[in-house]
Scaffold this active site. Sequence first.
Site, PDB file in Angstrom:
ATOM      1  N   SER A 114       4.880  -6.884   7.302  1.00  0.00           N
ATOM      2  CA  SER A 114       4.986  -5.521   7.531  1.00  0.00           C
ATOM      3  C   SER A 114       6.255  -5.433   8.599  1.00  0.00           C
ATOM      4  CB  SER A 114       3.854  -4.939   8.557  1.00  0.00           C
ATOM      5  OG  SER A 114       2.583  -5.031   7.593  1.00  0.00           O
ATOM      6  N   ASP A 122       0.899  -1.111   0.020  1.00  0.00           N
ATOM      7  CA  ASP A 122       0.009   0.047  -0.218  1.00  0.00           C
ATOM      8  C   ASP A 122       0.871   1.177  -0.076  1.00  0.00           C
ATOM      9  OD1 ASP A 122       0.959   0.483   2.646  1.00  0.00           O
ATOM     10  OD2 ASP A 122      -1.144   0.013   3.519  1.00  0.00           O
ATOM     11  N   ASP A 123       2.257   1.089   0.223  1.00  0.00           N
ATOM     12  CA  ASP A 123       2.896   2.345   0.128  1.00  0.00           C
ATOM     13  C   ASP A 123       3.278   2.805  -1.162  1.00  0.00           C
ATOM     14  OD1 ASP A 123       3.416   2.329   3.261  1.00  0.00           O
ATOM     15  OD2 ASP A 123       4.863   0.682   2.804  1.00  0.00           O
ATOM     16  N   ASN A 178       5.073  -3.864   4.314  1.00  0.00           N
ATOM     17  CA  ASN A 178       4.678  -2.723   4.637  1.00  0.00           C
ATOM     18  C   ASN A 178       5.559  -1.777   5.427  1.00  0.00           C
ATOM     19  OD1 ASN A 178       2.262  -0.668   4.717  1.00  0.00           O
ATOM     20  ND2 ASN A 178       2.762  -0.654   6.842  1.00  0.00           N
TER      21      ASN A 178
END
Length: 313
Positions: free
Chosen positions: A165, A28-29, A133
Amino acid sequence: MLSIVLLALTGAVSISAQTGPKIVLSNDDGWAVAHIRAQHTALAAAGYNVVLSCPALNQSGTGSSSRTPTVLTTPCEFDTCPVGSPATGFNASEPRLNYVNAFPVDAAKFGIETLAPQFFDGSKPDFVVSGPNVGSNLGLDTLFSGTVGAAAEAALEGIPSAAFSGATGDQLSYTTLTTSPTSANTEAALLYSALTVKVLAVLLASPAPVLPPGIVLNVNFPPAANCTSADAVQFVLTRIYYDLFARDVEACGSTRLPTESAVVALPGCFASVSVFHAATKLDANATMQAVVLGKLGSLLGCSGNSLVSQDRI
Ligand SMILES: *[C@@H]1O[C@H](CO)[C@@H](O)[C@H](O)[C@H]1NC(C)=O
Ligand SMILES: *[C@@H]1O[C@H](CO)[C@@H](O)[C@H](O)[C@H]1NC(C)=O
Ligand SMILES: *[C@@H]1O[C@H](CO)[C@@H](O)[C@H](O)[C@H]1NC(C)=O
Ligand SMILES: *[C@@H]1O[C@H](CO)[C@@H](O)[C@H](O)[C@H]1NC(C)=O
């Protein structure tokens, strides 16, 4: 002329070398952060047949939001594509690096439905890796994380997946991997990408199916500075939420798994592995946890702190 021929040859070699399991890589980054590019490089180097499909822009915190990809009205993150670029695009010299101008869920979907058949000879991916993440996704964070959202989307589409993450890092451009090779961010990106490869190798070597349908892993890596090497990381089976009444799989002498938040916060170098439902993002039951314990058993250990299993969030 000669250089063009050499370039073409190099390209052919690097594509044919990728004969291992077929992986779609998302996050999502955004497609251009150091953490995801380090992961792409590490997976390719480990022999995976990998294609990256990530948002064009930072989409942190967008959970399972979804929309149709649209033409860029701002440049891609770090100016990696100009305003007016198409809704989906790729690096012309490395077509396995793809952006999707929509949410993480849409990037995962595009990777599975459009890119995979194109790069994997008409077939589906074997696994979707979401992340690492930048920053931990622990407890309630998982509901809002686009990295978790992309992994959940993959499982809902029938492709086994995990969200990864890491506690350390910033959303910095992939160019910092080469311009600042010894920075804390680069070191974290390299550590986490090596750890993801390690988890994947154990998981994919286990008997099929890779994971039960609709069941996803949420893996959190500790602060990089706490770990002297990838081998120093102790993985622990955890749960996302504290639940006084839960009866978990028996692990480390208890039927109460520690929470992922408690394990990653321990002094030392502990990574958490939680098992959750793609549809609800809630902890899976003891039966599903036992499947994962069976698959990742060689990797999993105890936190060495019996208090943790009784602990609060
Ligand atoms: C990315 O988005 C998140 C959520 O909106 C925000 O907290 C973060 O600061 C953004 N990152 C950058 C580099 O702007
Ligand atoms: C595209 O790939 C080339 C060759 O690897 C690289 O030099 C360039 O930085 C990449 N650009 C982006 C935005 O990925
Ligand atoms: C682990 O990292 C945290 C946060 O960076 C730090 O406060 C703690 O002292 C570290 N613990 C060990 C054992 O290195
Ligand atoms: C555990 O979860 C699985 C997957 O949702 C479900 O099929 C199974 O019935 C559950 N088992 C028990 C004992 O609740």
